[in-house]
Design an enzyme around this catalytic site. Structure first.
Site, PDB file in Angstrom:
ATOM      1  N   ASP A 229      88.411  20.924  39.101  1.00 30.81           N
ATOM      2  CA  ASP A 229      87.990  21.588  40.465  1.00 30.81           C
ATOM      3  C   ASP A 229      88.853  22.555  40.843  1.00 30.81           C
ATOM      4  O   ASP A 229      89.374  23.041  41.973  1.00 30.81           O
ATOM      5  CB  ASP A 229      88.295  20.361  41.412  1.00 30.81           C
ATOM      6  CG  ASP A 229      87.205  19.329  41.217  1.00 30.81           C
ATOM      7  OD1 ASP A 229      86.224  19.399  40.502  1.00 30.81           O
ATOM      8  OD2 ASP A 229      87.608  18.205  41.709  1.00 30.81           O
TER       9      ASP A 229
ATOM     10  N   ARG B 189      83.648  12.790  34.674  1.00 30.66           N
ATOM     11  CA  ARG B 189      84.562  12.456  33.661  1.00 30.66           C
ATOM     12  C   ARG B 189      85.312  13.882  33.139  1.00 30.66           C
ATOM     13  O   ARG B 189      84.682  15.010  33.439  1.00 30.66           O
ATOM     14  CB  ARG B 189      84.087  12.117  32.216  1.00 30.66           C
ATOM     15  CG  ARG B 189      84.709  11.467  31.102  1.00 30.66           C
ATOM     16  CD  ARG B 189      83.873  10.622  30.210  1.00 30.66           C
ATOM     17  NE  ARG B 189      84.783  10.574  28.844  1.00 30.66           N
ATOM     18  CZ  ARG B 189      85.704  10.019  28.730  1.00 30.66           C
ATOM     19  NH1 ARG B 189      86.196   9.034  29.680  1.00 30.66           N
ATOM     20  NH2 ARG B 189      86.408   9.919  27.664  1.00 30.66           N
ATOM     21  N   ILE B 190      86.685  13.598  33.096  1.00 29.32           N
ATOM     22  CA  ILE B 190      87.485  15.144  32.735  1.00 29.32           C
ATOM     23  C   ILE B 190      87.258  15.463  31.507  1.00 29.32           C
ATOM     24  O   ILE B 190      87.373  14.806  30.543  1.00 29.32           O
ATOM     25  CB  ILE B 190      88.937  14.531  33.107  1.00 29.32           C
ATOM     26  CG1 ILE B 190      89.115  14.388  34.763  1.00 29.32           C
ATOM     27  CG2 ILE B 190      89.761  15.958  33.014  1.00 29.32           C
ATOM     28  CD1 ILE B 190      90.733  13.868  34.890  1.00 29.32           C
TER      29      ILE B 190
ATOM     30  N   HIS C 131      81.031  20.776  43.743  1.00 25.66           N
ATOM     31  CA  HIS C 131      81.893  19.703  44.258  1.00 25.66           C
ATOM     32  C   HIS C 131      81.796  19.381  45.842  1.00 25.66           C
ATOM     33  O   HIS C 131      81.570  20.453  46.466  1.00 25.66           O
ATOM     34  CB  HIS C 131      83.230  20.386  44.175  1.00 25.66           C
ATOM     35  CG  HIS C 131      84.435  19.209  44.678  1.00 25.66           C
ATOM     36  ND1 HIS C 131      84.813  18.074  44.000  1.00 25.66           N
ATOM     37  CD2 HIS C 131      85.200  19.281  45.655  1.00 25.66           C
ATOM     38  CE1 HIS C 131      85.820  17.352  44.652  1.00 25.66           C
ATOM     39  NE2 HIS C 131      85.898  18.229  45.768  1.00 25.66           N
TER      40      HIS C 131
ATOM     41  N   GLN D  54      74.892  17.137  50.438  1.00 22.34           N
ATOM     42  CA  GLN D  54      73.884  17.072  49.468  1.00 22.34           C
ATOM     43  C   GLN D  54      72.693  18.224  49.491  1.00 22.34           C
ATOM     44  O   GLN D  54      72.405  18.982  48.729  1.00 22.34           O
ATOM     45  CB  GLN D  54      73.624  15.692  49.018  1.00 22.34           C
ATOM     46  CG  GLN D  54      74.721  14.996  48.063  1.00 22.34           C
ATOM     47  CD  GLN D  54      74.130  14.185  47.048  1.00 22.34           C
ATOM     48  OE1 GLN D  54      73.270  13.616  46.825  1.00 22.34           O
ATOM     49  NE2 GLN D  54      74.938  14.244  46.016  1.00 22.34           N
TER      50      GLN D  54
ATOM     51  N   GLY E 202      71.665  12.215  39.823  1.00 25.67           N
ATOM     52  CA  GLY E 202      71.021  13.459  39.330  1.00 25.67           C
ATOM     53  C   GLY E 202      70.323  14.132  40.182  1.00 25.67           C
ATOM     54  O   GLY E 202      68.980  14.879  39.984  1.00 25.67           O
ATOM     55  N   SER E 203      70.406  14.071  41.604  1.00 20.99           N
ATOM     56  CA  SER E 203      69.925  14.641  42.455  1.00 20.99           C
ATOM     57  C   SER E 203      69.810  16.314  42.565  1.00 20.99           C
ATOM     58  O   SER E 203      69.162  17.047  42.767  1.00 20.99           O
ATOM     59  CB  SER E 203      70.216  14.321  44.086  1.00 20.99           C
ATOM     60  OG  SER E 203      71.344  14.792  44.323  1.00 20.99           O
ATOM     61  N   ASN E 204      71.166  16.973  41.988  1.00 20.85           N
ATOM     62  CA  ASN E 204      71.346  18.331  41.770  1.00 20.85           C
ATOM     63  C   ASN E 204      70.498  18.613  40.685  1.00 20.85           C
ATOM     64  O   ASN E 204      69.994  19.694  40.574  1.00 20.85           O
ATOM     65  CB  ASN E 204      72.740  18.295  41.627  1.00 20.85           C
ATOM     66  CG  ASN E 204      73.701  18.374  42.926  1.00 20.85           C
ATOM     67  OD1 ASN E 204      73.507  19.542  43.536  1.00 20.85           O
ATOM     68  ND2 ASN E 204      74.268  17.693  43.236  1.00 20.85           N
TER      69      ASN E 204
HETATM   70  C1  GRF Z   1      77.489  15.681  44.088  1.00 17.04           C
HETATM   71  O1  GRF Z   1      77.749  15.208  45.534  1.00 17.04           O
HETATM   72  C2  GRF Z   1      78.350  16.430  43.389  1.00 17.04           C
HETATM   73  O2  GRF Z   1      78.756  17.386  44.181  1.00 17.04           O
HETATM   74  C3  GRF Z   1      79.342  15.748  42.817  1.00 17.04           C
HETATM   75  O3  GRF Z   1      78.574  14.467  42.454  1.00 17.04           O
HETATM   76  C4  GRF Z   1      77.611  14.325  43.066  1.00 17.04           C
HETATM   77  C5  GRF Z   1      76.206  14.166  42.181  1.00 17.04           C
HETATM   78  O4  GRF Z   1      75.366  13.804  42.765  1.00 17.04           O
HETATM   79  N1  GRF Z   1      80.069  16.139  41.771  1.00 17.04           N
HETATM   80  P1  GRF Z   1      73.827  13.835  42.073  1.00 17.04           P
HETATM   81  O5  GRF Z   1      73.952  12.888  40.889  1.00 17.04           O
HETATM   82  O6  GRF Z   1      73.531  15.223  41.539  1.00 17.04           O
HETATM   83  O7  GRF Z   1      72.865  13.035  43.005  1.00 17.04           O
END
Ligand code: GRF
Length: 231
Positions: free
Chosen positions: A146, A92-93, A110, A172, A13-15
């Site tokens: 994708d 998951r698709i 991605h 990231q 969940g870093s995003n």
């Molecule tokens: C990211 O690198 C994203 O591109 C991919 O999965 C990873 C998720 O990272 N789809 P995080 O869980 O957000 O740290």
């Protein structure tokens, strides 16, 4: 218009954290109203709880089919009143029924320059292939994995001594800038999809120069296109 965001995540969940930071810093006009996961132990859920955000977590194995699981997701997202679905490491698709429930409102990130290296291991596949430039892509989601129209991409050079452990943090770091930026453009209603092209409309008056939208801004040429404005 402020986004009401549901985040789907299976991992760290870093995003999600970068989106929450963008909101907290006043750069992203929105609110994360729900974080959902197919992995009840995902660290993303801990981050959500720490931020006081509602969570929904069910192992997909508890459901009879992929469709049933996705319908449960759709219900939870609708019940939360979300208008935007953000895939952030959701491994998951999605079924067509899920994608059709939120037309034009699902985004994904991605860790490669699509259409190169789609799939679950984009970062590793690019490194193994020997590319010298890789990066990250934010795109709208359609019914093919994708595949949807590209909103923005960031390029990351591969160093000669890179391993996955050294390369991925640099990818990231760019993800954490381009994802909130793309979402802010969505909030500003500046993204127009024309076939495969996503056009970025100029900002409303009072925000940075319209020329920023074509790949350069006052900071010089970026290996991010369109150019970052706030992140
Ligand atoms: C990211 O690198 C994203 O591109 C991919 O999965 C990873 C998720 O990272 N789809 P995080 O869980 O957000 O740290």
């Amino acid at each position: 218009m402020a986004l009401r965001i549901a985040v789907l995540a299976s991992g760290s969940g870093s995003n999600l954290a970068s989106i929450l930071r963008g909101i907290e810093d006043g750069k992203l006009d929105g609110q994360v109203v729900l974080v959902l996961s197919n992995k009840p132990a995902a660290y993303a859920l801990e981050r959500a709880k720490a931020a006081g955000i509602a969570t929904w977590a069910r192992a997909h194995k508890e459901f009879a089919s992929r469709e049933e699981f996705d319908l449960a997701l759709v219900r939870a997202i609708q019940d939360a009143g979300a208008d935007t679905v953000v895939l952030a490491g959701y491994m998951r698709i999605l079924t067509p029924a899920f994608v059709r429930a939120f037309p034009g409102r699902i985004l994904n990130i991605h860790p490669a320059i699509l259409p190169s290296f789609p799939g679950a291991h984009g970062g590793k596949d690019a490194l193994d292939y020997g590319v010298r430039l890789t990066g990250a892509t934010v795109h709208f989601v359609d019914e093919i994995m994708d595949n949807g129209p590209v909103i923005m991409q960031a390029a990351v050079p591969v160093r000669c001594d890179d391993t996955l452990e050294t390369l991925m943090p640099r990818i990231q770091a760019m993800e954490h800038r381009i994802y909130p930026q793309a979402l802010q453009w969505l909030a500003e209603d500046r993204l127009r999809v024309e076939g495969r092209q996503v056009r970025l409309l100029p900002p409303a008056s009072g925000t940075p120069a319209a020329s920023a939208s074509c790949g350069e801004n006052e900071h010089g040429p970026w290996m991010v296109s369109p150019a970052l404005e706030k992140f």
